[in-house]
Design a protein around this motif. Structure first.
Motif, short mmCIF file in Angstrom:
data_model
loop_
_atom_site.label_atom_id
_atom_site.label_comp_id
_atom_site.label_asym_id
_atom_site.label_seq_id
_atom_site.Cartn_x
_atom_site.Cartn_y
_atom_site.Cartn_z
N GLU A 1 -2.56 -12.62 -3.52
CA GLU A 1 -3.82 -12.51 -2.79
C GLU A 1 -4.09 -11.10 -2.29
O GLU A 1 -5.23 -10.65 -2.27
N VAL A 2 -3.04 -10.39 -1.88
CA VAL A 2 -3.24 -9.07 -1.27
C VAL A 2 -2.96 -7.91 -2.23
O VAL A 2 -3.17 -6.74 -1.89
N ALA A 3 -2.48 -8.20 -3.43
CA ALA A 3 -2.04 -7.14 -4.35
C ALA A 3 -3.16 -6.17 -4.73
O ALA A 3 -2.98 -4.95 -4.66
N LEU A 4 -4.32 -6.69 -5.13
CA LEU A 4 -5.41 -5.83 -5.56
C LEU A 4 -5.93 -4.97 -4.41
O LEU A 4 -6.16 -3.77 -4.58
N ARG A 5 -6.09 -5.56 -3.24
CA ARG A 5 -6.55 -4.81 -2.08
C ARG A 5 -5.57 -3.70 -1.72
O ARG A 5 -5.97 -2.59 -1.35
N SER A 6 -4.28 -3.99 -1.82
CA SER A 6 -3.28 -2.97 -1.48
C SER A 6 -3.27 -1.84 -2.49
O SER A 6 -3.03 -0.68 -2.15
N MET A 7 -3.54 -2.15 -3.77
CA MET A 7 -3.64 -1.09 -4.78
C MET A 7 -4.81 -0.16 -4.47
O MET A 7 -4.71 1.06 -4.59
N ILE A 8 -5.94 -0.75 -4.05
CA ILE A 8 -7.10 0.05 -3.65
C ILE A 8 -6.75 0.91 -2.44
O ILE A 8 -7.10 2.09 -2.38
N SER A 9 -6.04 0.33 -1.48
CA SER A 9 -5.61 1.09 -0.30
C SER A 9 -4.74 2.28 -0.70
O SER A 9 -4.90 3.38 -0.17
N GLY A 10 -3.81 2.03 -1.62
CA GLY A 10 -2.94 3.12 -2.08
C GLY A 10 -3.71 4.23 -2.76
O GLY A 10 -3.43 5.41 -2.54
N SER A 11 -4.69 3.86 -3.58
CA SER A 11 -5.52 4.88 -4.25
C SER A 11 -6.30 5.71 -3.24
O SER A 11 -6.34 6.93 -3.33
N VAL A 12 -6.92 5.03 -2.27
CA VAL A 12 -7.71 5.74 -1.26
C VAL A 12 -6.81 6.65 -0.42
O VAL A 12 -7.22 7.76 -0.04
N SER B 1 0.83 -1.22 0.00
CA SER B 1 0.00 0.00 0.00
C SER B 1 0.86 1.25 0.00
O SER B 1 0.56 2.22 -0.71
N GLY B 2 1.94 1.24 0.79
CA GLY B 2 2.85 2.39 0.82
C GLY B 2 3.48 2.64 -0.53
O GLY B 2 3.65 3.80 -0.95
N GLY B 3 3.83 1.57 -1.25
CA GLY B 3 4.39 1.73 -2.59
C GLY B 3 3.40 2.28 -3.58
O GLY B 3 3.74 3.09 -4.44
N PHE B 4 2.13 1.87 -3.46
CA PHE B 4 1.10 2.36 -4.37
C PHE B 4 0.70 3.80 -4.07
O PHE B 4 0.25 4.53 -4.97
N ALA B 5 0.83 4.24 -2.82
CA ALA B 5 0.31 5.55 -2.41
C ALA B 5 1.27 6.70 -2.67
O ALA B 5 0.88 7.86 -2.55
N THR B 6 2.51 6.41 -3.01
CA THR B 6 3.52 7.46 -3.18
C THR B 6 4.22 7.31 -4.53
O THR B 6 4.02 6.34 -5.25
N ILE B 7 5.07 8.29 -4.85
CA ILE B 7 5.85 8.23 -6.08
C ILE B 7 7.33 8.24 -5.74
O ILE B 7 7.72 8.61 -4.63
N ALA B 8 8.16 7.83 -6.67
CA ALA B 8 9.60 7.78 -6.45
C ALA B 8 10.23 9.14 -6.68
O ALA B 8 9.79 9.90 -7.54
N GLY B 9 11.26 9.43 -5.89
CA GLY B 9 11.97 10.69 -6.08
C GLY B 9 12.57 10.80 -7.47
O GLY B 9 12.70 11.90 -8.02
N GLY B 10 12.90 9.66 -8.07
CA GLY B 10 13.51 9.66 -9.39
C GLY B 10 12.60 10.13 -10.51
O GLY B 10 13.08 10.52 -11.58
N VAL B 11 11.27 10.09 -10.30
CA VAL B 11 10.35 10.50 -11.36
C VAL B 11 9.77 11.89 -11.12
O VAL B 11 9.01 12.40 -11.94
#
Length: 442
Positions: free
Chosen positions: A404-415, A181-191
């Motif tokens: 199993e948790v990938a889709l839920r974590s993507m939703i968490s990151g979006s929210v 979720s943390g990875g989905f919710a933020t962006i990299a400094g490199g971009v």
């Protein structure tokens, strides 16, 4: 109450409080669809939102706070630029023409080697223990999810996963979900540089990534609460020893590990984006058969489905369709394309010429600000492929758990991004840093 009072005094209309209603709505939705609602630790969730508000005040209301975070982000970005020397040697002077393949992916190898060296020297273990104990005290979160989330403020989802690589085999589903979720919710400094070149305000990109980090933890623990006893305590992390015998061996092993990740990332991105193109082409074909004059794509459909979410974030009604479309582009393609489109709209508003009448623009700068925060994350379906490839390449034996948790974590990151947009959309955004953000007021 202080923030609500401040917003009300500064605003000539109650519309500025709409986003606070949106914040409550997102919390309710995450609770309603929670994996284990009875296991939610509300103190952890509350502290996550409290830290988010605190970061908002420090960065958006306090000039010194903003410059401190900007300095830290610049230092990380500058270090990552050293990879350009190797890219220049391998690919020649025109390597930047292929940004992702010849600059972003080589950065993964460089950071992987750097992290491995830091583990060999014992630096990373001390960093993990320090951050983990602090987050444990405030939010009662574990070592890997705390470190990875904190690292996401400056690094990308790939690099941050390498920070907790030795702990992956011991992590619970809830911990894996929080790290993803943390990875989905933020962006990299490199971009950041690429997005700034599109015309997106730099200060808001920085503050969005910082504010979304604690929000990601709060939303993750709301959406997928912990039900098991963790094995990844701060003390456990501090006892991890490097397997390499020398500094050069550590660098070489890190580079080798990073290279396997690069291959996996590239292959998964190729497949996910290509499949999306197939789906969009199919939808467009059916649209033409029924007389549609505009291509029917997933992002076009989502522009209608997501406009209520834009409304709850405080976007003016006349801009909701456009913000919803950007959210759809970000979710089903990637944030690069979405930010590029946002840059065009910002430029349209600046020029105020016939191009505006042809391509459209915003009714207010408020929509630009909200869009920046809502889009500032890697939460899209292409990134699911990236995340899965990373986790599976590092720990193949747990691939079913990761999937199993990938889709839920993507939703968490979006929210988490939407929650950050709700907080940032109010007039609080313009009270403390007026000198730094005057360029936004067109």
């Amino acid at each position: 109450m202080v923030i609500i009072s401040d917003l009300y005094k500064e605003s000539a209309q109650l519309y500025n409080l709409v986003s606070l209603t949106g914040l409550a709505l997102y919390v309710f939705i995450m609770f309603f669809f929670s994996k284990h609602p009875s296991k939610i630790k509300w103190l952890t969730v509350a502290w996550g939102f409290a830290l988010q508000f605190a970061f908002a005040l420090i960065i958006l209301r306090w000039s010194l706070g903003f410059h401190i975070f900007k300095w830290l982000s610049d230092r990380v970005a500058n270090y990552m630029k050293f990879v350009q020397t190797g890219c220049l040697f391998l690919f020649g002077p025109n390597y930047s023409d292929h940004l992702f393949v010849m600059q972003v992916l080589p950065t993964v190898v460089f950071i992987s080697a750097t992290i491995n060296i830091m583990f060999y020297l014992g630096i990373m273990q001390k960093l993990i223990v320090g951050i983990a104990l602090t987050m444990k005290m405030l939010m009662n979160t574990t070592a890997p999810e705390s470190v990875a989330t904190a690292g996401n403020i400056f690094l990308g989802q790939t690099e941050c996963l390498l920070l907790v690589k030795p702990l992956l085999k011991y992590m619970t589903k809830s911990e894996i979900h929080a790290v993803m979720s943390g990875g989905f919710a933020t962006i990299a400094g490199g971009v950041l540089g690429a997005f700034i070149l599109f015309g997106v305000p730099a200060n808001h990109l920085i503050s969005a990534s910082v504010m979304s980090a604690p929000a990601a933890l709060a939303i993750s623990k709301l959406f997928y609460p912990e039900t098991k006893k963790t094995k990844t305590s701060a003390e456990f992390a501090g006892n991890i020893k490097s397997q390499e015998k020398s500094l050069f061996e550590a660098a070489s092993a890190g580079a080798k590990s990073g290279m396997s990740l690069v291959v996996s990332i590239g292959a998964n991105l190729l497949v996910f984006i290509s499949l999306l193109s197939v789906i969009n082409s199919t939808l467009t074909w059916f649209g033409e058969r029924v007389g549609s004059t505009k291509p029917i794509t997933f992002q076009f459909v989502l522009s209608y489905l997501l406009w209520p979410f834009a409304l709850t974030m405080g976007v003016k009604l006349e801009d909701c369709r456009k913000v919803g479309e950007l959210m759809g582009i970000k979710t089903f393609i990637n944030e690069f394309v979405a930010f590029q489109e946002l840059g065009v709209l910002i430029n349209n508003r600046k020029e105020l010429n016939e191009h505006i009448a042809k391509n459209g623009t915003w009714s207010s700068e408020r929509s630009v600000v909200i869009s920046t925060y809502a889009l500032c994350g890697f939460s899209n379906f292409g990134s699911i492929g990236v995340q899965l490839s990373l986790f599976m390449a590092l720990i193949p034996s747990r691939k079913s758990m990761f999937a199993e948790v990938a889709l839920r974590s993507m939703i968490s990151g979006s929210v988490a991004c939407f929650v950050t947009a709700c907080i940032a959309s109010d007039r609080i955004l313009f009270l403390g840093l007026k000198n730094e953000i005057n360029f936004l007021i067109f």
